[in-house]
Design an enzyme around this catalytic site. Sequence first.
Site, PDB file in Angstrom:
ATOM      1  N   LYS A 121       2.131 -44.706  19.503  1.00 51.08           N
ATOM      2  CA  LYS A 121       2.789 -43.463  18.841  1.00 51.08           C
ATOM      3  C   LYS A 121       2.847 -42.297  19.638  1.00 51.08           C
ATOM      4  O   LYS A 121       4.043 -41.689  19.894  1.00 51.08           O
ATOM      5  CB  LYS A 121       1.804 -43.265  17.353  1.00 51.08           C
ATOM      6  N   GLN A 172      -4.391 -41.551  10.654  1.00 52.90           N
ATOM      7  CA  GLN A 172      -4.067 -43.090  10.643  1.00 52.90           C
ATOM      8  C   GLN A 172      -5.151 -43.603   9.639  1.00 52.90           C
ATOM      9  O   GLN A 172      -6.449 -43.272   9.299  1.00 52.90           O
ATOM     10  CB  GLN A 172      -4.495 -43.401  12.006  1.00 52.90           C
ATOM     11  N   ASP A 213       4.490 -39.584   7.006  1.00 54.96           N
ATOM     12  CA  ASP A 213       4.146 -40.908   6.534  1.00 54.96           C
ATOM     13  C   ASP A 213       4.510 -41.068   5.207  1.00 54.96           C
ATOM     14  O   ASP A 213       4.763 -42.239   4.527  1.00 54.96           O
ATOM     15  CB  ASP A 213       2.550 -41.133   6.362  1.00 54.96           C
TER      16      ASP A 213
END
Length: 294
Positions: free
Chosen positions: A54, A98, A121
């Site tokens: 990422k 995460q 997200d």
Amino acid sequence: MTATLIDGKAFAAKVREGVAAKVAKLKAEHGITPGLAVVLVGEDPASQVYVRSKGKSTVEAGMESFEFRMPDTASHAEVLAKVEELNADPRVNGILVQLPLPSQVDENAIINAIDPAKDVDGFHVINTGRLSTGQDAMVPCTPLGCQMMLRDHLGKKMEGANAVIVGRSNIVGKPMAQLLLQDNCTVTIAHSRTKDLPGVVRQADIVIAAVGRPEMVRGDWIKPGATVIDVGINRIERDGKNKLVGDVCFEEAVEVAGAITPVPGGVGPMTIACLLVNTVTAACRQHGVTEPEA
Ligand code: GUN
């Protein structure tokens, strides 16, 4: 029949190019450099690989990448403090924590502590609520990538199609259902307790496999000509070798489906590309500027 391969890697490269073009315009026309912060708690090897990847893609698209690693002994209060610090940092337009988090950290509380405007997200309840009521939301990256590939491959043929999602997670299954409804599919969310799961999947013109079980969906579950999107990324050992397989048995399904995403090289690259897309969208909304054309 042998299915058409839906090349997520090539599609993702195009999406990332579009993001880079938008970032260049934001810098030149508004002096804005979008920033993405990723927080990794613990040492999970798969998560470490994702986070590195990422960060690299963020920088390649011309954006700023901030990476924070915390030990797996980090307390709930410490992770919360990091989120609050990033909420207040104007250089940070997107925040990704995460998952999964260690058990001492309350995952839902952390997700809902993220500023919804920075929630790239799309997991915050404000964003899930907006998505399900058709309002402007940050949309979870994996389902967004699946939607882009389906729109590209099927276009208007999505309308009225029977879509079966196998898996009911908050990250993929549930938001995927909302996106398919937006495209006028008839949507079923099936899962491990669904009665006659193979029979239900056999009705599908579109199959989204997101259960996290290696090769669970077999070739004889697939309606001939169906479009199959395989979200699974499972590491298995076969013939003494480590192998990456999806939730669909590719060798069987490719003989029956009309189109299928491979693993690797299907959904995975699109997820990261969509994270970059969301970061640019978040930055534009936070600065009150219209998102540039790619
Ligand atoms: N873990 C597995 N997939 C995801 C994702 O899309 N976002 C976050 N934050 N964690 C994940």
